[in-house]
Write an enzyme that holds these catalytic residues in place. Sequence first.
Site, short mmCIF file in Angstrom:
data_model
loop_
_atom_site.label_atom_id
_atom_site.label_comp_id
_atom_site.label_asym_id
_atom_site.label_seq_id
_atom_site.Cartn_x
_atom_site.Cartn_y
_atom_site.Cartn_z
N LYS A 112 0.82 -1.22 0.00
CA LYS A 112 0.00 0.00 0.00
C LYS A 112 0.85 1.26 0.00
CE LYS A 112 -4.43 -1.70 1.38
NZ LYS A 112 -5.65 -1.60 2.18
N LYS A 195 -5.80 -10.26 -5.82
CA LYS A 195 -7.00 -10.53 -5.01
C LYS A 195 -8.12 -9.56 -5.37
CE LYS A 195 -6.98 -7.89 -0.78
NZ LYS A 195 -7.34 -7.76 0.59
N LYS A 198 -11.83 -3.96 -3.00
CA LYS A 198 -12.74 -2.85 -3.21
C LYS A 198 -12.04 -1.66 -3.84
CE LYS A 198 -13.78 -2.92 1.70
NZ LYS A 198 -12.58 -3.02 2.53
N1 AQP Z 1 -10.39 -11.13 -2.04
C1 AQP Z 1 -10.60 -11.56 -0.80
N2 AQP Z 1 -10.78 -12.88 -0.55
C2 AQP Z 1 -11.01 -13.32 0.71
N3 AQP Z 1 -11.08 -12.50 1.79
C3 AQP Z 1 -10.91 -11.18 1.58
N4 AQP Z 1 -10.93 -10.13 2.41
C4 AQP Z 1 -10.72 -9.00 1.69
N5 AQP Z 1 -10.56 -9.29 0.40
C5 AQP Z 1 -10.67 -10.65 0.29
C6 AQP Z 1 -11.14 -10.22 3.84
O1 AQP Z 1 -12.11 -9.29 4.21
C7 AQP Z 1 -11.84 -8.83 5.52
C8 AQP Z 1 -11.90 -7.34 5.57
O2 AQP Z 1 -10.96 -6.75 4.71
P1 AQP Z 1 -10.75 -5.18 4.81
O3 AQP Z 1 -11.83 -4.47 4.13
O4 AQP Z 1 -10.54 -4.80 6.21
O5 AQP Z 1 -9.37 -4.94 4.13
P2 AQP Z 1 -8.78 -5.46 2.82
O6 AQP Z 1 -8.28 -6.84 2.99
O7 AQP Z 1 -7.77 -4.42 2.48
O8 AQP Z 1 -10.01 -5.45 1.80
P3 AQP Z 1 -9.98 -4.92 0.33
O9 AQP Z 1 -11.31 -5.22 -0.27
O10 AQP Z 1 -8.80 -5.43 -0.39
O11 AQP Z 1 -9.89 -3.37 0.55
P4 AQP Z 1 -8.82 -2.38 -0.03
O12 AQP Z 1 -9.00 -2.48 -1.52
O13 AQP Z 1 -9.26 -1.06 0.53
O14 AQP Z 1 -7.48 -2.82 0.44
C9 AQP Z 1 -10.49 -9.40 5.93
O15 AQP Z 1 -10.71 -10.52 6.77
C10 AQP Z 1 -9.91 -9.83 4.63
O16 AQP Z 1 -9.04 -10.93 4.79
#
Ligand code: AQP
Length: 334
Positions: A112, A195, A198
């Site tokens: 990040k 992965k 969002k």
């Molecule tokens: N692609 C994924 N597959 C399985 N689990 C996932 N999680 C996120 N993406 C996947 C799980 O969702 C929970 C919350 O995640 P978060 O929103 O706190 O942070 P993140 O992992 O950073 O989610 P994003 O969607 O990827 O957000 P951005 O794009 O903002 O970084 C966690 O338990 C995570 O493992």
Amino acid sequence: TPRVFSGIQPSGGLTLGNYLGAIKRFVDMQGAAFETIYCMVDLHAITVWQDPADLTRNTRELCAGFIAAGIDPTQSILINQSQVPEHAQLAWIFNCVARMGWMGRMTQWKDKAGKNAEAASLGLFAYPALMAADILIYHATHVPVGEDQKQHLELTRDIATKFNHDYGVDFFPITEPVIEGAATRVMSLRDGSKKMSKSDPSDMSRINMTDDADAIAKKIRKAKTDPEPLPDTLKGLDDRPEARNLVNIYAALADMSAEQVIADHAGQQFGQFKPALVDLAVEKLAPISTEMARLMDDPAEIDRILAAGALRAREITAPILRKTYDIVGMVPPP
Ligand code: AQP
């Protein structure tokens, strides 16, 4: 009863990855065997810029998503992180326990912050210490997460161990990550090596929990695949990340193992498998998005649910913070 804690950032709309990797499993753990606490981690979200109005809306929408997916706010404790100040207070103590070197090794930080770490926020660097505080302020023992959070949970264990060792106490538990199911890492629909996220600039790369049936169908139909039919064993998917991803998504949505899905669909072309996946996804996801929209019509009710959750949470967190301050040697308030 063992205590479960997990959180999600209100940093944008919920994706199918968040649902299958996290929320659906939060719902599965709700019940007699565990005390469950689920959190919208808004303090984590602002480690990267969030427009204030969007943050408010995304937090309420995330709360609606939790409830629509099956989290019962009378059974689980459902909270917004900033409304339970002990999270941030314990995080400061942990900032003083964790080492710079530990934080610098976190792959999420490296991804990040990218090449321009000088311009990243201090909060982004300290993110895992706040996450450790979220968990340990409840003495939670089990944390259901997706695969991507494994390293942060190891750091949580390191922080608990070092705190206990430095102060000669046996106070913070050593938490177990719970990374289970067919979809611990849902991949982008456009690129099987990334992965689903969002924050991916391409909306076609993900299914949003607010997508309607047409959008879900279009995204699955256009999902990247290869020209081969589905194999008859899981092994046959080893070098086919996009195909493997769709099989995993199917399995998680249907509460089946990936082996079972392969057994049922062996030899099918994607022209056959994708429509089956569309039907399944629409059947499982459409009721959630409809219910989310209904809940979002009454934001005041969502705010009441969060306020009630915060009161319940603080009955747990306030005594644990008090005891922590006492261990550290802070003069107690009269
Ligand atoms: N692609 C994924 N597959 C399985 N689990 C996932 N999680 C996120 N993406 C996947 C799980 O969702 C929970 C919350 O995640 P978060 O929103 O706190 O942070 P993140 O992992 O950073 O989610 P994003 O969607 O990827 O957000 P951005 O794009 O903002 O970084 C966690 O338990 C995570 O493992």
